[in-house]
Design a protein around this motif. Structure first.
Motif: not given
Length: 142
Positions: A44-51
């Protein structure tokens, strides 16, 4: 000072009920380890990191648990007994096994391990040419 690390194995659906009962019993600070919640957070918070580091994901895998600490003093045995009674009552009322296995694990812990071990990861760090951030327990020469 000696501490006891109390770990209670539960499941995702049992976290709130167990924590509420522990809070009512006087254990106000708990640590929750739940892979399902961690995975949901990542999705649900993948927009804050890519890895996300694979080691971190592996570390978070495992059975859901609620962890808290008590002093290993003259009242520790009474406290452990009360916690066992609380877990026994929860097991009796949980006919559908919604709270997990509710097993108790107790490990000793020295305060030195708990209070000071984290300091090893903080060293003096240069920020620009004239500024250094230095923890008070570290030595630094310009």
């Amino acid at each position: 000072m000696e501490w006891l690390k109390i770990t209670i194995y539960t499941c995702n659906t049992g976290i709130d009920i167990l924590c509420s009962k522990l809070y009512d019993a006087g254990y106000k600070s708990v640590e929750i380890e739940d892979f399902e919640e961690f995975s949901e957070f990542l999705e649900n918070n993948s927009k804050y990191w890519d890895y996300v580091d694979d080691d971190l994901i592996e570390q978070k895998k495992g059975e859901t648990k609620v962890i808290f600490y008590i002093e290993n003093d003259s009242s520790a045995n009474d406290q452990i007994s009360k916690i066992k009674t609380l877990l026994s009552e929860l097991k009796k009322s949980d006919s559908e096994i919604l709270l997990g296995r509710l097993e108790l694990e107790i490990n000793g812990l020295n305060e030195e391990d708990w209070a000071n071990t984290w300091k090893q990861y903080y060293k003096p760090t240069k920020v620009g040419e004239k500024i250094v951030v230095k923890p008070i327990w570290e030595e630094y020469e310009a």
